[in-house]
Write a protein that holds these residues in place. Structure first.
Motif, PDB file in Angstrom:
ATOM      1  N   ARG A  20       0.593  -1.117  -0.364  1.00 33.90           N
ATOM      2  CA  ARG A  20      -0.144  -0.193   0.125  1.00 33.90           C
ATOM      3  C   ARG A  20       1.169   1.033  -0.128  1.00 33.90           C
ATOM      4  O   ARG A  20       1.734   1.102   0.536  1.00 33.90           O
ATOM      5  CB  ARG A  20      -0.868  -0.054   0.852  1.00 33.90           C
ATOM      6  N   ARG A  21       0.367   2.473  -0.349  1.00 34.67           N
ATOM      7  CA  ARG A  21       0.566   3.666  -0.242  1.00 34.67           C
ATOM      8  C   ARG A  21      -0.236   4.367   1.199  1.00 34.67           C
ATOM      9  O   ARG A  21      -0.997   4.757   0.974  1.00 34.67           O
ATOM     10  CB  ARG A  21       0.775   4.527  -1.506  1.00 34.67           C
ATOM     11  N   THR A  22       0.336   5.598   1.380  1.00 32.28           N
ATOM     12  CA  THR A  22       0.230   6.222   2.894  1.00 32.28           C
ATOM     13  C   THR A  22       0.144   7.437   1.953  1.00 32.28           C
ATOM     14  O   THR A  22       0.974   7.622   0.977  1.00 32.28           O
ATOM     15  CB  THR A  22       1.047   6.432   4.079  1.00 32.28           C
ATOM     16  N   ASP A  23      -0.911   8.490   2.435  1.00 28.90           N
ATOM     17  CA  ASP A  23      -0.305   9.958   2.346  1.00 28.90           C
ATOM     18  C   ASP A  23      -1.093  10.212   3.480  1.00 28.90           C
ATOM     19  O   ASP A  23      -2.401   9.984   4.582  1.00 28.90           O
ATOM     20  CB  ASP A  23      -1.531  10.042   1.315  1.00 28.90           C
ATOM     21  N   SER A  83      -2.013   9.062  12.556  1.00 27.53           N
ATOM     22  CA  SER A  83      -3.319   8.506  11.601  1.00 27.53           C
ATOM     23  C   SER A  83      -2.643   8.794  10.265  1.00 27.53           C
ATOM     24  O   SER A  83      -1.515   9.968  10.051  1.00 27.53           O
ATOM     25  CB  SER A  83      -4.617  10.179  12.222  1.00 27.53           C
ATOM     26  N   THR A  84      -2.973   7.726   9.214  1.00 29.33           N
ATOM     27  CA  THR A  84      -2.801   7.852   8.154  1.00 29.33           C
ATOM     28  C   THR A  84      -4.029   8.012   6.668  1.00 29.33           C
ATOM     29  O   THR A  84      -4.586   7.106   7.000  1.00 29.33           O
ATOM     30  CB  THR A  84      -1.926   7.191   7.672  1.00 29.33           C
ATOM     31  N   LEU A  85      -4.044   7.866   5.986  1.00 29.69           N
ATOM     32  CA  LEU A  85      -5.493   7.893   4.450  1.00 29.69           C
ATOM     33  C   LEU A  85      -3.094   6.125   4.268  1.00 29.69           C
ATOM     34  O   LEU A  85      -2.511   6.645   4.273  1.00 29.69           O
ATOM     35  CB  LEU A  85      -5.226   8.638   3.672  1.00 29.69           C
ATOM     36  N   PHE A  86      -4.773   5.365   3.078  1.00 28.92           N
ATOM     37  CA  PHE A  86      -3.363   4.702   2.297  1.00 28.92           C
ATOM     38  C   PHE A  86      -4.784   4.054   1.553  1.00 28.92           C
ATOM     39  O   PHE A  86      -5.857   4.061   1.574  1.00 28.92           O
ATOM     40  CB  PHE A  86      -3.295   3.404   3.449  1.00 28.92           C
ATOM     41  N   TYR A  87      -3.886   3.942   0.445  1.00 25.71           N
ATOM     42  CA  TYR A  87      -4.104   2.779  -0.875  1.00 25.71           C
ATOM     43  C   TYR A  87      -3.591   1.453  -1.205  1.00 25.71           C
ATOM     44  O   TYR A  87      -2.312   2.191  -1.074  1.00 25.71           O
ATOM     45  CB  TYR A  87      -4.423   4.000  -1.873  1.00 25.71           C
ATOM     46  N   ARG A  88      -4.322   0.878  -1.596  1.00 25.08           N
ATOM     47  CA  ARG A  88      -4.121  -0.430  -2.405  1.00 25.08           C
ATOM     48  C   ARG A  88      -4.562  -0.569  -3.960  1.00 25.08           C
ATOM     49  O   ARG A  88      -5.290   0.000  -4.441  1.00 25.08           O
ATOM     50  CB  ARG A  88      -4.729  -1.283  -1.960  1.00 25.08           C
ATOM     51  N   ASP A  89      -3.620  -1.204  -4.581  1.00 26.96           N
ATOM     52  CA  ASP A  89      -3.759  -0.861  -6.120  1.00 26.96           C
ATOM     53  C   ASP A  89      -4.908  -2.380  -6.281  1.00 26.96           C
ATOM     54  O   ASP A  89      -6.150  -1.812  -7.483  1.00 26.96           O
ATOM     55  CB  ASP A  89      -2.266  -1.406  -7.214  1.00 26.96           C
TER      56      ASP A  89
END
Length: 136
Positions: free
Chosen positions: A70-73, A88-94
């Motif tokens: 995943r990628r965090t933002d 706290s973080t947001l994360f994205y998975r392909d």
């Protein structure tokens, strides 16, 4: 109470990075280490509510190691005094296009080091103005 202590933020940021690396590489030993070994430790996940360290450990041991990348933002870490912090973080998975994950952790300093005492993970539909890397 001092809310912004640079040395404390550096320590928690380092542990948060350790957690993230362990999560995406499925390093269960490090993940287990970073959660407080206590029956009051909890983790609310995407599809599970885990009460107590033993439940969290069992979840990690049974979890598939596939698709954890995943990628965090927009990571925000705030220290409250010398011994408590929230990350706290947001994360994205392909594998989840159009979705954004949200993760929050409460970290407390114990004699053995920084440990997570409460965590929450959820996934929602990504809003157009919240795409990764955009300022809100």
């Amino acid at each position: 109470m001092q809310v912004y202590l640079p040395d404390v933020l550096a320590e928690v940021t380092e542990q948060f990075a350790r957690y993230e690396k362990a999560l995406v590489s499925n390093d269960v030993a490090v993940l287990d280490e970073l959660f407080r070994n206590d029956p009051r430790t909890l983790r609310y996940g995407v599809g599970e509510n885990l009460y107590g360290y033993d439940s969290i450990m069992a979840f990690r041991a049974a979890r598939s190691p596939i698709g954890l990348g995943r990628r965090t933002d927009k990571t925000v870490i705030t220290a409250y005094g010398r011994d408590t912090a929230v990350a706290s973080t947001l994360f994205y998975r392909d594998s989840l296009p159009g979705k954004v994950g949200r993760q929050m952790q409460t970290w407390v300093r114990f004699p053995e080091g920084w440990r997570i005492v409460a965590a929450h993970v959820s996934i929602i539909d990504e809003l157009p103005d919240q795409k990764m890397g955009q300022k809100t």
